[in-house]
Structure formats: structure tokens, C-alpha cells
Design an enzyme around this catalytic site. Structure first.
Site, PDB file in Angstrom:
ATOM      1  N   ARG A 292     -22.846 -32.930  35.127  1.00 34.81           N
ATOM      2  CA  ARG A 292     -23.669 -32.395  34.633  1.00 34.81           C
ATOM      3  C   ARG A 292     -24.071 -30.784  35.350  1.00 34.81           C
ATOM      4  NH1 ARG A 292     -27.750 -33.134  37.550  1.00 34.81           N
ATOM      5  NH2 ARG A 292     -28.064 -35.196  37.184  1.00 34.81           N
TER       6      ARG A 292
ATOM      7  N   TYR B  12     -36.960 -12.848  18.831  1.00 37.82           N
ATOM      8  CA  TYR B  12     -36.800 -14.222  18.734  1.00 37.82           C
ATOM      9  C   TYR B  12     -38.146 -14.879  18.730  1.00 37.82           C
ATOM     10  CZ  TYR B  12     -35.789 -18.895  17.342  1.00 37.82           C
ATOM     11  OH  TYR B  12     -35.233 -20.132  17.284  1.00 37.82           O
TER      12      TYR B  12
ATOM     13  N   ASP C 112     -31.509  -9.755  26.670  1.00 38.31           N
ATOM     14  CA  ASP C 112     -30.742 -10.796  25.982  1.00 38.31           C
ATOM     15  C   ASP C 112     -29.861 -10.177  24.817  1.00 38.31           C
ATOM     16  OD1 ASP C 112     -30.502 -12.185  23.148  1.00 38.31           O
ATOM     17  OD2 ASP C 112     -32.556 -13.140  24.035  1.00 38.31           O
TER      18      ASP C 112
ATOM     19  N   LYS D 139     -24.420 -17.357  18.201  1.00 37.35           N
ATOM     20  CA  LYS D 139     -24.932 -16.797  17.066  1.00 37.35           C
ATOM     21  C   LYS D 139     -23.177 -16.106  17.509  1.00 37.35           C
ATOM     22  CE  LYS D 139     -28.684 -17.014  16.892  1.00 37.35           C
ATOM     23  NZ  LYS D 139     -29.415 -18.289  17.055  1.00 37.35           N
TER      24      LYS D 139
HETATM   25  O1  P1T Z   1     -31.001 -20.737  19.215  1.00 38.22           O
HETATM   26  P1  P1T Z   1     -30.884 -20.952  20.669  1.00 38.22           P
HETATM   27  O2  P1T Z   1     -29.000 -20.748  21.222  1.00 38.22           O
HETATM   28  O3  P1T Z   1     -31.593 -21.680  21.319  1.00 38.22           O
HETATM   29  O4  P1T Z   1     -31.113 -19.510  20.641  1.00 38.22           O
HETATM   30  C1  P1T Z   1     -32.692 -18.695  20.737  1.00 38.22           C
HETATM   31  C2  P1T Z   1     -32.153 -17.467  20.366  1.00 38.22           C
HETATM   32  C3  P1T Z   1     -32.294 -16.024  21.468  1.00 38.22           C
HETATM   33  N1  P1T Z   1     -32.720 -15.121  21.189  1.00 38.22           N
HETATM   34  C4  P1T Z   1     -32.332 -14.717  20.551  1.00 38.22           C
HETATM   35  C5  P1T Z   1     -32.168 -13.437  20.165  1.00 38.22           C
HETATM   36  C6  P1T Z   1     -32.041 -14.885  19.238  1.00 38.22           C
HETATM   37  O5  P1T Z   1     -31.883 -14.451  17.834  1.00 38.22           O
HETATM   38  C7  P1T Z   1     -32.396 -16.150  19.868  1.00 38.22           C
HETATM   39  C8  P1T Z   1     -31.838 -17.688  18.369  1.00 38.22           C
HETATM   40  N2  P1T Z   1     -32.758 -17.199  16.688  1.00 38.22           N
HETATM   41  C9  P1T Z   1     -32.182 -17.906  16.124  1.00 38.22           C
HETATM   42  C10 P1T Z   1     -31.680 -18.838  15.980  1.00 38.22           C
HETATM   43  C11 P1T Z   1     -32.721 -16.599  14.459  1.00 38.22           C
HETATM   44  O6  P1T Z   1     -32.232 -17.126  13.477  1.00 38.22           O
HETATM   45  O7  P1T Z   1     -33.126 -15.918  14.869  1.00 38.22           O
END
Ligand code: P1T
Length: 382
Positions: free
Chosen positions: A49, A102, A174, A199
Site C-alpha cells: 500500500r 464530471y 483535471d 481514460k
Molecule cells: O472513473 P474514475 O477513474 O474514478 O474518474 C473520474 C473522472 C474524473 N474526471 C473526469 C474529467 C472524468 O471524466 C472522470 C470519469 N468520467 C467518466 C466515467 C465519464 O464517462 O465521463
């Protein structure tokens, strides 16, 4: 690592051949703990961890790509966001956040952190003066998405970071939609960069992860302590998948951008579409800013269906190559209706998105196939 170019660093930074075996690719160190010769005497790792060599390789590579001194990886993008909040905010603090983000980010600030005494207000971050006017004495963080999810609005990172610094607030960007191949917020003055590595960085829709990068030692130390103390860390296989993904980031992003521009142009001319959002279109109201602070415009395109929500729902179930699914940034094209899917949690709030909005994550398939798929789906949606 010497002053290598972006693609070279994506392939090599933190990824030297394995010192134990010579393996060219960083191994998946699938272990929860590490042997100690005597109490506290070990090779730099004691418990997985707190640290794992596969994770270290990814953290080093991502720091290098964002031009930051410190990289930290997490189990998801939201785990990264939660850790920033836990590390840097306390009850009574205020966060100024963009008004198009998001849905999960909105939910974290409004439905989790507000209960703990951390307040958030949402402002149109396209205008730095509005950001300046919305600052409060208690504002500790300015939280930007640029381009935003899902409306592809831009925020002037340099101008807003400077406003934050005058006020004593840190700016978090972000950078998920752009990826470091298209935009490097730290070089523009931002304090912290955040990613959902799920992503573009992962790039193949096969892993969930998050990352934070900063050049500020004190901020990094607080984040590193909280990463271990709160424990939202990724496993080694997930880190390995992201490491594999970033090796091709630059060429993937070039193709995403090329395909997305062709898709955006096609949609602009289509009678079943009333509005198209893509920062790489000269008609985008912030195209000048896009050219100033981005190197490439990524693969996200949104548009409003002329027939509103019913038309949007019809067309997303009729595409064949564009898969109806949440998420983005993979090599394959995805399509979704934000109001009913990724942004359902902002329904009824000032962040609500148009019901007829359709969001595309344009992949790197042959663009003619993508255009033909959209054409047949849009015809059917009429
Ligand atoms: O899904 P996660 O890895 O926890 O990420 C969250 C997140 C944070 N910031 C942005 C700009 C994001 O688009 C996302 C996650 N977004 C999607 C799952 C979506 O389809 O927009």
C-alpha cells in the site's frame, strides 16, 4: 533522465530494464509485502500500500509527462480527487469549482464533502474575472476541468492560476480530457494536475485508475502521506496496464484529434444536429485559447440532437461502431447521453446538461467508417 522528448519519456521514464533480471518491460510486482534484512532494513519497499515498484514506475513516468516533480497513483480518478480533498482541505474550507464537470466530481463535492463542512460553489470558469469575483476568504482550491466534461468549455489555466496565487488558493486542473500529450497545466502555472488514468492514459478501456502530479514538495508530502494513510492505492497489474498504455499516448492522441475534427466537421453540416462542441473547431468560441494552451484538441466531441432527448436516445442505440457506454479515451469509439448517464447526478442542479446532448469519445478506427456509422444513426434518429 536527460531532456528527452515527450514520446521518449512516455516509453522510458521510470521504465529502465528491471535491475534484478534485465526484463525490458517493468514487471508486475504482484506482492503485498517485501522481505526485510533487519527491522527497517530493506530495498526501498516494505508494504505494497505504501509503495510497489510497478506503481513507482508509473508515478515516475506520469510526473515526467506532466513536467512535474512528483507523481502519485490511485485506484480511480475519484480516489485521486478524494485524496486531494482529504490531504488539503478541512472543515470550514471552500472550493471553487467549474460549473461543468464530471457528474461524479459534483457528487463528491456536493454529497460527500459538504456534509463534512467543506463547501463548494460552482462558477463558469470560461471567464477568469468571474472566478476572481467568486473567491471567498475560505477558498483553498480552485478546481478546473479544461476542456470540461461534457460541454468542452475551456478555462484559461495561466490567468486563473495567477488569480489563485494572489488569493493564496491552489489551482487543481483535471487534465483527463486533454491528457498531457495535448495540455500541460503545470507549465501554465497550475499547482496540481489530476487524471482519471482510466481514460486516455490507459487508452484501452481495460483499467480504472487515477493520478495526481505536482511540483510542490510540501503539497506532494501531504498527498503522499494521505495516499498511504487513506489507502486508495492501485494494484500493480492496473499500474502496468496504464504504463503500457502511455507508451503510445502521443500517437494515439494525434489520431484521436484528427478523427474528432473530421467528426465535428461532419456533425456541423448535418441537419439533425443543432450545435457541436469541439475545441479544435475554429467556430468554438474559445478556439484562440485552445490554440494558446493546447497542443492538439483530443478526441471528445459533443452535440445537441435536433429532436432533443428522444432523438438522442434513438440515435445512441443505433450506432454500430460507436458503442453505447460510459467512459472515454479508449481506442474504440463510444457514445452516450450525459443527462441520463455520466451526468445523471447533476440532474436538477445548476450544472444540469441539455437532455438532447450526445457525447462522443472518438476512437482511432478508420474515420470513414466512423462517419458512415454516425450518418446511418442520425438518419434513423430523424
Ligand atoms: O472513473 P474514475 O477513474 O474514478 O474518474 C473520474 C473522472 C474524473 N474526471 C473526469 C474529467 C472524468 O471524466 C472522470 C470519469 N468520467 C467518466 C466515467 C465519464 O464517462 O465521463
Amino acid at each position: 533522465m536527460p531532456d528527452y522528448g515527450f514520446s521518449t519519456r512516455a516509453i522510458h521514464a521510470g521504465q529502465e530494464p528491471d535491475p534484478a533480471t534485465g526484463a525490458v518491460i517493468v514487471p508486475i510486482y504482484q506482492t503485498s509485502t517485501f522481505a526485510q534484512e533487519a527491522v527497517g532494513v530493506h530495498k526501498g519497499y516494505d508494504y505494497a500500500r505504501s509503495g510497489n515498484p510497478t506503481r513507482t514506475a508509473l508515478e515516475t513516468a506520469l510526473a515526467s509527462l506532466e513536467g512535474g516533480a512528483h507523481g502519485l497513483c490511485f485506484a480511480s480518478g475519484l480516489a485521486a480527487e478524494t485524496t486531494i480533498a482529504l490531504a488539503l482541505l478541512r472543515a470550514g474550507d471552500h472550493v471553487l469549482c467549474g460549473d461543468d464537470v464530471y457528474g461524479g466530481t459534483y457528487r463528491l463535492f456536493k454529497r460527500v464533502l459538504e456534509d463534512k463542512g467543506i463547501s463548494t460553489s460552482f462558477v463558469d470558469t470560461r471567464d477568469p474575472e468571474r472566478v476572481a469575483a467568486a473567491l471567498r476568504p475560505a477558498t483553498r482550491l480552485i478546481w478546473l476541468e479544461t476542456p470540461t466534461n461534457p460541454l468542452l468549455k475551456l478555462a484559461d489555466i495561466a490567468a486563473i492560476s495567477a488569480i489563485g496565487h494572489q488569493h493564496g488558493a491552489l489551482t487543481v486542473v483535471d487534465n483527463t480530457f486533454a491528457s498531457p500529450a495535448c495540455q500541460r497545466p503545470l507549465a501554465l502555472g497550475a499547482d496540481i494536475v489530476l487524471h482519471s488514468t482510466t481514460k486516455y492514459l490507459g487508452g484501452h478501456s481495460d483499467v480504472v485508475g487515477g493520478a495526481v502530479i505536482t511540483s510542490q514538495d510540501e503539497v506532494a508530502a501531504r498527498l503522499r502521506f494521505t495516499q498511504n494513510a487513506a489507502g486508495a492505492t492501485p494494484g500493480p497489474f492496473d499500474c502496468w496496464l496504464v504504463l503500457r498504455g502511455i507508451k503510445t499516448l502521443a500517437i494515439r492522441m494525434r489520431q484521436h484529434g484528427e478523427n474528432a475534427l473530421a467528426v465535428a466537421r461532419f456533425l456541423q453540416g448535418h441537419p439533425a444536429v443543432t450545435q457541436v462542441f469541439y475545441p479544435g473547431l475554429p467556430e468554438h468560441p474559445q478556439y484562440d485559447l485552445a490554440c494558446r494552451q493546447m497542443h492538439g484538441f483530443s478526441g471528445m466531441v459533443s452535440f445537441v440532437a435536433a429532436g432533443g432527448a428522444p432523438a438522442a436516445h434513438r440515435l445512441v442505440s443505433r450506432t454500430r461502431l460507436f458503442t453505447l457506454a460510459e467512459s472515454l479515451g479508449g481506442v474504440e469509439s463510444l457514445i452516450e447521453v450525459p443527462a441520463a448517464m455520466t451526468h445523471a447526478s447533476v440532474a436538477g442542479s445548476p450544472l444540469e446538461v441539455p437532455a438532447g446532448l450526445v457525447r462522443l469519445s472518438v476512437g482511432i478506427e478508420d474515420v470513414d467508417d466512423l462517419l458512415a456509422d454516425l450518418e446511418q444513426a442520425l438518419e434513423a434518429a430523424d
